[in-house]
Design a protein around this motif. Structure first.
Motif, mmCIF file in Angstrom:
data_model
loop_
_atom_site.group_PDB
_atom_site.id
_atom_site.type_symbol
_atom_site.label_atom_id
_atom_site.label_comp_id
_atom_site.label_asym_id
_atom_site.label_seq_id
_atom_site.Cartn_x
_atom_site.Cartn_y
_atom_site.Cartn_z
ATOM 1 N N TRP A 80 34.573 48.210 48.167
ATOM 2 C CA TRP A 80 35.194 47.643 46.971
ATOM 3 C C TRP A 80 34.307 46.623 46.270
ATOM 4 O O TRP A 80 34.562 46.263 45.116
ATOM 5 N N THR A 106 38.914 51.642 38.622
ATOM 6 C CA THR A 106 39.143 50.899 39.862
ATOM 7 C C THR A 106 40.573 51.084 40.347
ATOM 8 O O THR A 106 40.824 51.290 41.542
ATOM 9 N N LEU A 107 41.506 51.022 39.438
ATOM 10 C CA LEU A 107 42.913 51.227 39.807
ATOM 11 C C LEU A 107 43.176 52.674 40.193
ATOM 12 O O LEU A 107 43.941 52.949 41.135
ATOM 13 N N ALA A 111 42.641 50.633 44.285
ATOM 14 C CA ALA A 111 42.346 49.254 44.675
ATOM 15 C C ALA A 111 43.605 48.414 44.865
ATOM 16 O O ALA A 111 43.684 47.599 45.787
ATOM 17 N N ALA A 112 44.583 48.588 44.011
ATOM 18 C CA ALA A 112 45.778 47.746 44.061
ATOM 19 C C ALA A 112 46.579 47.934 45.348
ATOM 20 O O ALA A 112 47.318 47.035 45.762
ATOM 21 N N SER A 113 46.426 49.075 45.976
ATOM 22 C CA SER A 113 47.156 49.339 47.225
ATOM 23 C C SER A 113 46.226 49.417 48.434
ATOM 24 O O SER A 113 46.602 49.937 49.482
ATOM 25 N N ARG A 120 42.169 44.638 47.268
ATOM 26 C CA ARG A 120 43.234 44.113 46.413
ATOM 27 C C ARG A 120 42.692 43.083 45.416
ATOM 28 O O ARG A 120 43.246 42.921 44.329
ATOM 29 N N GLY A 123 41.577 45.141 42.677
ATOM 30 C CA GLY A 123 42.748 45.545 41.903
ATOM 31 C C GLY A 123 43.275 44.431 41.019
ATOM 32 O O GLY A 123 43.672 44.662 39.874
ATOM 33 N N THR A 124 43.263 43.203 41.545
ATOM 34 C CA THR A 124 43.740 42.061 40.764
ATOM 35 C C THR A 124 42.856 41.824 39.545
ATOM 36 O O THR A 124 43.353 41.615 38.428
ATOM 37 N N LEU A 127 43.544 44.521 36.945
ATOM 38 C CA LEU A 127 44.804 44.309 36.229
ATOM 39 C C LEU A 127 44.682 43.170 35.218
ATOM 40 O O LEU A 127 45.221 43.251 34.110
ATOM 41 N N LEU A 139 49.806 40.863 43.308
ATOM 42 C CA LEU A 139 48.656 41.017 44.202
ATOM 43 C C LEU A 139 48.036 39.665 44.537
ATOM 44 O O LEU A 139 47.678 39.398 45.688
#
Length: 219
Positions: A80, A106-107, A111-113, A120, A123-124, A127, A139
């Motif tokens: 990541w 990325t999402l 990444a968010a999960s 994460r 993911g943050t 977002l 997150l």
């Protein structure tokens, strides 16, 4: 700080690595070499930003994002750090269109999960780049209490997503202080790049702190 020397060193590293890229024996060796190229280009971009040479910095940061993206294709699972580096490079270059495209990818990659806090974190950031702050806050709230993630960075992300300027200012100052006490920086370029990325995201929300440090570019 002799920023010109940093630029010269990083660009030389990049050119040398680029010349040897074709010597990579397999896909793993190639993705590692591409990452080194990304790091060198990113370091050059940071040093150029520190000098106020914005246009040149944007070129090198864009080059860094491209190399990191290339390396990600053959990187081990859960690497990541590569998409994070792509996002940071585009944000620091002020290329929000490319940053948004990288955030979507990325999402899409999950990444968010992700199981790991670094996933994460990716993911943050994605977002926040996309302005999906409510999802980012969820997150970030998990990251700020995770043993494997820097609390001050998690706090900063959470306050940023919540639109809490008072909380954000105190938290980002703590992140800056952590950079000031480090003995090592990426590519030996003493710049608080994470703070710069957070400030760029904060500026889009009218939350940016008034910070001054030798580790930050001139205003």
């Amino acid at each position: 700080m002799d920023w010109a020397a940093h630029v010269e060193r990083e660009t030389a590293r990049y050119r040398d690595g680029e010349a040897r890229l074709g010597d990579a024996a397999d896909s793993d060796a190639r993705q590692r070499q591409l990452t080194r190229l990304g790091n060198a280009a990113y370091g050059a971009g940071l040093a150029l930003l520190a000098q106020g040479r914005t246009d040149e910095a944007r070129n090198w940061l864009g080059r860094a994002a491209g190399r990191y993206r290339e390396s990600y294709a053959d990187a081990p699972a859960d690497s990541w750090g590569r998409p994070i580096a792509v996002l940071k490079a585009h944000v620091l270059a002020g290329d929000w269109t490319s940053a948004s495209e990288a955030a979507e990818m990325t999402l899409d990659d999950g990444a968010a999960s992700a199981d790991s806090p670094i996933g994460r974190y990716a993911g943050t950031l994605a977002l926040l780049v996309l302005g999906r702050d409510e999802e980012a806050r969820v997150l970030a709230d998990g990251l700020r209490t995770h043993d494997g993630f820097p609390t001050d960075v998690g706090d900063t992300l959470a306050f940023l997503a919540a639109g809490d300027r008072v909380g954000y200012v105190g938290a980002v100052e703590s992140v800056l202080e952590s950079f000031a006490t480090r003995d090592e920086h990426l590519e030996d370029v003493p710049v608080a790049d994470t703070v710069m990325v957070l400030q760029a995201l904060a500026a889009r929300r009218d939350l940016a702190a008034d910070l001054s440090s030798p580790l930050l570019p001139p205003s």
